[in-house]
Design an enzyme around this catalytic site. Structure first.
Site, short mmCIF file in Angstrom:
data_model
loop_
_atom_site.label_atom_id
_atom_site.label_comp_id
_atom_site.label_asym_id
_atom_site.label_seq_id
_atom_site.Cartn_x
_atom_site.Cartn_y
_atom_site.Cartn_z
N CYS A 1 0.84 -1.20 0.00
CA CYS A 1 0.00 0.00 0.00
C CYS A 1 0.88 1.26 0.00
O CYS A 1 1.60 1.51 -0.96
CB CYS A 1 -0.96 -0.05 1.18
N HIS B 1 -3.03 -5.77 1.15
CA HIS B 1 -2.47 -5.89 2.49
C HIS B 1 -2.37 -7.35 2.92
O HIS B 1 -3.32 -7.87 3.53
CB HIS B 1 -3.38 -5.16 3.48
N GLU C 1 -0.77 -8.53 5.41
CA GLU C 1 -0.77 -8.62 6.88
C GLU C 1 -2.18 -8.58 7.46
O GLU C 1 -2.37 -8.91 8.62
CB GLU C 1 0.09 -7.48 7.45
#
Lengths: 92, 242
Positions: free
Chosen positions: B89, B206, B208
């Site tokens: 990002c 993302h 994570e």
């Protein structure tokens, strides 16, 4: 002496500009039917010190290259003039 | 492994995803260190993460100011030496501004911030972060950005494609790439690219935020497992006790 630069940062031609398109749509909806393409950009006004015009031009050029515009997507051009001292209280 | 991988996670004013990386790193047994942007030393990191967020308020352009943060000198050197770097990002935006990856991320074509689950087709499993993946795999990861429209000139795009460096594209759940499945107007639906050597991955999604079943998906783990696999195979890293 002090200089004042007005730097215009523009998206390169051919890169889609949805912000400009949205503004154009808004203008047309207000009745400005003849509005064609609108391109959005940035105006940056910089006040800075340089010995003479040549040095000032060089400084702005360097600022644009190093930070103010990303050459992958943007171009920069500018107008440069002496930054006049604000008038004294008495004169004003 | 006698110890977990050491991961340095860079934190700029406005970064918002560093704790998600730290959380996932802890689950995986990694030693995660948050590195403030004014630091110049990554320690003995095995890998570096530039997380999502709005570094320096996204002012001027996304990543434009972060690029000059002192920590970026260390990240640039680390990447040049072949060290694994992931920019997700805002991290991807910073890598592009820093010239570590080509191109730039522009405002989404519809101007809205888009926060959603997104399917991605893996185009090429090139590089450190993708060893556990195969071309044609479909990943489901969250996206969360207002400026994710990948742009580069046609010559750069052609070169990226020719060299297998376009590693993931926005797609539908069946892996079909189309304008309808493209959430931001990215040219050629590009969601992620790697550098020439394959050690630096930039991607808008993302991973994570999709590394635990509790949050709705674990596809992000596949990237982190890839990193572990790659690190374990490095003699230099093994010498340091991984």
């Amino acid at each position: 002496m002090r200089w004042l630069a007005e730097v215009h940062v523009r998206l390169r031609p051919g890169i889609a500009d949805p912000e400009g398109q949205t503004i154009a749509g808004g203008l047309r909806s207000l009745g400005f039917d003849s509005v064609g393409e609108v391109r959005a950009g940035k105006l940056l006004r910089l006040s800075f010190e340089a010995a003479d015009r040549e040095a000032a031009e060089g400084a702005v050029s360097s600022m644009c290259r190093q930070l103010l515009a990303n050459p992958v997507m943007e171009t920069a051009d500018w107008e440069l003039r002496a930054d006049e001292e604000p008038p004294d209280e008495e004169e004003a | 492994m006698s110890r977990g991988p050491r991961i340095a996670v860079a934190v700029f004013p406005g970064t918002w995803s560093e704790r998600d990386f730290a959380h996932v790193g802890a689950l995986l047994g990694w030693e995660v260190r948050l590195v403030w942007h004014t630091e110049t030393d990554l320690g003995s990191a095995d890998a570096v993460v530039l997380p999502g967020g709005f570094a320096h308020g996204d002012h001027l352009r996304t990543g434009a100011i972060a690029r000059f943060s002192p920590v970026m000198r260390a990240v640039t050197e680390f990447a040049a030496e072949g060290g694994p770097v992931l920019g997700s990002c805002n991290g991807f935006q910073i890598l592009c501004e820093a010239g570590i990856l080509p191109g730039v991320l522009l405002r989404n074509d519809h101007l809205a911030f888009r926060c959603d689950w997104q399917a991605l087709r893996v185009e090429s499993a090139a590089g450190t972060w993708l060893e556990e993946l195969a071309a044609g795999d479909v990943l489901r990861l969250p996206i969360s950005h207002g400026q994710g429209r990948y742009y580069a000139d046609a010559a750069t795009l052609d070169e990226l494609e020719r060299s297998g460096r376009v590693v993931m594209r926005y797609a539908d759940e069946a892996g079909r790439v189309s304008d309808e499945a493209n959430p931001n107007g990215s040219l050629r639906s590009i969601a992620g690219i790697v550098n020439e050597r394959g050690n630096v991955l930039g991607m808008m999604p993302h991973p994570e935020r999709a590394s635990e079943a509790e949050v709705g998906g674990t596809d992000g783990l596949r990237l982190f497992r890839s990193l572990e696999r790659w690190l374990t195979a490095q003699p230099a890293v093994a010498e340091r006790g991984l």
